[in-house]
Design a protein around this motif. Sequence first.
Motif, mmCIF file in Angstrom:
data_model
loop_
_atom_site.group_PDB
_atom_site.id
_atom_site.type_symbol
_atom_site.label_atom_id
_atom_site.label_comp_id
_atom_site.label_asym_id
_atom_site.label_seq_id
_atom_site.Cartn_x
_atom_site.Cartn_y
_atom_site.Cartn_z
ATOM 1 N N ARG A 73 0.839 -1.190 0.000
ATOM 2 C CA ARG A 73 0.000 0.000 0.000
ATOM 3 C C ARG A 73 0.877 1.243 0.000
ATOM 4 O O ARG A 73 2.033 1.192 0.441
ATOM 5 C CB ARG A 73 -0.950 -0.003 1.205
ATOM 6 N N LEU A 74 0.331 2.308 -0.506
ATOM 7 C CA LEU A 74 1.051 3.586 -0.463
ATOM 8 C C LEU A 74 0.664 4.273 0.841
ATOM 9 O O LEU A 74 -0.502 4.583 1.068
ATOM 10 C CB LEU A 74 0.678 4.452 -1.669
ATOM 11 N N VAL A 75 1.664 4.476 1.685
ATOM 12 C CA VAL A 75 1.416 4.997 3.027
ATOM 13 C C VAL A 75 1.952 6.418 3.142
ATOM 14 O O VAL A 75 3.028 6.725 2.634
ATOM 15 C CB VAL A 75 2.117 4.089 4.073
ATOM 16 N N TYR A 76 1.206 7.274 3.784
ATOM 17 C CA TYR A 76 1.675 8.652 4.020
ATOM 18 C C TYR A 76 1.112 9.141 5.332
ATOM 19 O O TYR A 76 0.050 8.697 5.772
ATOM 20 C CB TYR A 76 1.277 9.579 2.872
ATOM 21 N N ALA A 77 1.801 10.073 5.957
ATOM 22 C CA ALA A 77 1.352 10.578 7.256
ATOM 23 C C ALA A 77 0.188 11.530 7.049
ATOM 24 O O ALA A 77 0.176 12.298 6.097
ATOM 25 C CB ALA A 77 2.494 11.281 7.963
ATOM 26 N N LYS A 78 -0.766 11.467 7.948
ATOM 27 C CA LYS A 78 -1.933 12.344 7.853
ATOM 28 C C LYS A 78 -1.500 13.794 8.005
ATOM 29 O O LYS A 78 -0.732 14.130 8.904
ATOM 30 C CB LYS A 78 -2.925 12.014 8.984
ATOM 31 N N VAL A 79 -2.023 14.642 7.135
ATOM 32 C CA VAL A 79 -1.753 16.064 7.283
ATOM 33 C C VAL A 79 -2.971 16.661 7.977
ATOM 34 O O VAL A 79 -4.095 16.416 7.581
ATOM 35 C CB VAL A 79 -1.531 16.732 5.906
ATOM 36 N N SER A 80 -2.691 17.402 9.028
ATOM 37 C CA SER A 80 -3.782 17.960 9.828
ATOM 38 C C SER A 80 -4.748 18.758 8.954
ATOM 39 O O SER A 80 -4.343 19.543 8.108
ATOM 40 C CB SER A 80 -3.174 18.837 10.917
ATOM 41 N N GLU A 81 -6.035 18.547 9.200
ATOM 42 C CA GLU A 81 -7.065 19.202 8.389
ATOM 43 C C GLU A 81 -7.277 20.656 8.807
ATOM 44 O O GLU A 81 -7.803 21.454 8.043
ATOM 45 C CB GLU A 81 -8.402 18.459 8.540
ATOM 46 N N GLU A 82 -6.864 20.954 10.037
ATOM 47 C CA GLU A 82 -7.153 22.303 10.540
ATOM 48 C C GLU A 82 -6.446 23.365 9.691
ATOM 49 O O GLU A 82 -5.456 23.093 9.023
ATOM 50 C CB GLU A 82 -6.753 22.435 12.007
ATOM 51 N N LYS A 83 -6.984 24.553 9.774
ATOM 52 C CA LYS A 83 -6.477 25.637 8.934
ATOM 53 C C LYS A 83 -5.016 25.935 9.262
ATOM 54 O O LYS A 83 -4.577 25.812 10.395
ATOM 55 C CB LYS A 83 -7.340 26.887 9.168
ATOM 56 N N HIS A 84 -4.281 26.318 8.225
ATOM 57 C CA HIS A 84 -2.869 26.634 8.446
ATOM 58 C C HIS A 84 -2.718 27.787 9.432
ATOM 59 O O HIS A 84 -3.531 28.684 9.455
ATOM 60 C CB HIS A 84 -2.226 27.090 7.141
ATOM 61 N N SER A 85 -1.648 27.726 10.169
ATOM 62 C CA SER A 85 -1.394 28.853 11.048
ATOM 63 C C SER A 85 -0.424 29.824 10.380
ATOM 64 O O SER A 85 0.571 29.405 9.788
ATOM 65 C CB SER A 85 -0.829 28.350 12.371
ATOM 66 N N PHE A 86 -0.739 31.084 10.480
ATOM 67 C CA PHE A 86 0.144 32.106 9.919
ATOM 68 C C PHE A 86 1.435 32.147 10.715
ATOM 69 O O PHE A 86 1.447 31.876 11.910
ATOM 70 C CB PHE A 86 -0.557 33.471 9.969
ATOM 71 N N ARG A 87 2.511 32.445 10.049
ATOM 72 C CA ARG A 87 3.763 32.554 10.795
ATOM 73 C C ARG A 87 4.633 33.631 10.161
ATOM 74 O O ARG A 87 4.429 34.029 9.015
ATOM 75 C CB ARG A 87 4.489 31.206 10.830
ATOM 76 N N GLU A 88 5.598 34.065 10.936
ATOM 77 C CA GLU A 88 6.532 35.093 10.494
ATOM 78 C C GLU A 88 7.590 34.416 9.613
ATOM 79 O O GLU A 88 8.239 33.481 10.040
ATOM 80 C CB GLU A 88 7.187 35.642 11.768
ATOM 81 N N VAL A 89 7.712 34.840 8.367
ATOM 82 C CA VAL A 89 8.748 34.259 7.505
ATOM 83 C C VAL A 89 9.686 35.378 7.055
ATOM 84 O O VAL A 89 9.251 36.350 6.436
ATOM 85 C CB VAL A 89 8.131 33.568 6.265
ATOM 86 N N HIS A 198 7.467 10.665 -5.049
ATOM 87 C CA HIS A 198 7.578 10.310 -3.632
ATOM 88 C C HIS A 198 6.645 11.119 -2.734
ATOM 89 O O HIS A 198 6.706 11.023 -1.519
ATOM 90 C CB HIS A 198 9.018 10.508 -3.148
ATOM 91 N N PHE A 199 5.811 11.978 -3.351
ATOM 92 C CA PHE A 199 4.928 12.814 -2.539
ATOM 93 C C PHE A 199 3.472 12.544 -2.859
ATOM 94 O O PHE A 199 3.127 12.161 -3.976
ATOM 95 C CB PHE A 199 5.238 14.299 -2.787
ATOM 96 N N TYR A 200 2.617 12.806 -1.861
ATOM 97 C CA TYR A 200 1.184 12.683 -2.093
ATOM 98 C C TYR A 200 0.460 13.801 -1.351
ATOM 99 O O TYR A 200 0.573 13.918 -0.136
ATOM 100 C CB TYR A 200 0.679 11.312 -1.637
ATOM 101 N N GLN A 201 -0.240 14.613 -2.099
ATOM 102 C CA GLN A 201 -0.997 15.744 -1.535
ATOM 103 C C GLN A 201 -0.175 16.485 -0.486
ATOM 104 O O GLN A 201 -0.645 16.736 0.635
ATOM 105 C CB GLN A 201 -2.329 15.249 -0.969
ATOM 106 N N ALA A 202 1.018 16.824 -0.873
ATOM 107 C CA ALA A 202 1.969 17.379 0.085
ATOM 108 C C ALA A 202 2.045 18.908 0.060
ATOM 109 O O ALA A 202 2.286 19.531 1.090
ATOM 110 C CB ALA A 202 3.358 16.816 -0.190
ATOM 111 N N PHE A 203 1.868 19.513 -1.116
ATOM 112 C CA PHE A 203 2.218 20.935 -1.252
ATOM 113 C C PHE A 203 1.007 21.836 -1.515
ATOM 114 O O PHE A 203 0.090 21.477 -2.242
ATOM 115 C CB PHE A 203 3.226 21.108 -2.391
#
Length: 438
Positions: A73-89, A198-203
């Motif tokens: 199976r193709l396994v990937y870590a769950k990405v949190s569904e909650e809204k992104h948090s803003f951050r200082e970049v 190597h990525f799935y729904q990552a970006f």
Amino acid sequence: MEDLKGRQLVVPLQHLVAYPETLFESRESILLDKDFRCQRCGSTVDKKENALPRQVFFCSECQEFGKITSDCRLVYAKVSEEKHSFREVAFTWVGTLTETQSIIARQLQKNYQQKTSTLLWAVTGSGKTEMIFPTIHLALSQGGRVCVTSPRIDVCRELYPRVVEAFQAEQVLLLYGESTEKYRYTDLTICTTHQMLHFYQAFDLIIVDEIDAFPYEGNPVLQFALKNALKPSGQLIYLTATPPNQLLEEVKDSFAIEKSPLRFHQRPLIEPECLWYNHWGKAGDTSFYFKKFYRKVLELLKDNHVLVFCPSIAFMEKLTRRTQKQFALGGVESVSSMDEVRAEKVQKMREQAYQVLFSTTILERGVTFENISVIVIGANHPVYTKSALVQIAGRVDRKGAFRRGRVIFFHNQKTRDIRQACREIKSMNQLAKAWLDE
Ligand SMILES: [Zn+2]
């Protein structure tokens, strides 16, 4: 765990216990319905050819990325569904955008905000990379994950230090087939389009530089993988100086198309000089046929270093040897995809260590050398498509003060590609003039 966010692994069923459902998701590797389709690369799996015992099937199209069979199976870590948090970049880029670049950069940001993907059609040397920085900054600040990708390793290697410089406080990972750096999660990734498998729904944002370059162009596996790597809510930005008609057709209803005809320094593109060279194919064989080429090299060397494009490695080697004999003090080299020290040679050319550098089409795009003129020997050879010729011509006069850089197309037949390339360069120059006159 964090490291596997958006990363997809091929895991045999018996090892799935190591990936608890609370943290990981998985999907079928090969759909065994009527389609028989590989979920990593989108290829159809042949029921007869690709069968293993016990009704197990494998995909032969993407096996270079690791074996994939239907009992995995193709396994990937769950990405949190909650809204992104803003951050200082921190945006540490020290350059400034020209007025035209700012207009385009703002438009790209606006499109991203409005969740619209963009095709940026910008002439060679327009400073595409700088124009995408504000959108990268925006996406990161919104807590998004960004990938800058290109089909060409050279382009990725060139992009990496510039992106790092612009976002000095960020962890930036550079990934490509032979890279020795171990994968880790980063908010900003630079990689070849191959790595997308190597990525799935990552970006949240994927920027594809030189989208029309080999091997991405016309490659359904890479195109499938790119779309898979993007989050369903994510946006794409395609960058190209030479969009193929097929691509324009594909995106015309779903993407915003922005055109940027002006180079960074606002000088026009250098229009190629098409010169007849009856026996260019023998230029490396005898001094008689070599003469015409050599004279032109000497003429161009008065103002600039010379980059010579050759249609094949064998031809290039002969021509290089003959040229080296004429330059007792050295400074003549060649580089191709077969060259192990290719990156070092490109770096030396950047440092202006060579007077003449011979190359196959590997240097046709993505690289910037100052103070060069370009010769394409055998511009009518089939490897030189319209796009390749426009890109090669675009190597000249990219930055610094104007040094009378020239573009020579040596040919013994004016092909359709040569004619179209010259026409496209002219018409972009006309458009640029119209922008400037506005
Ligand atoms: Zn596959």
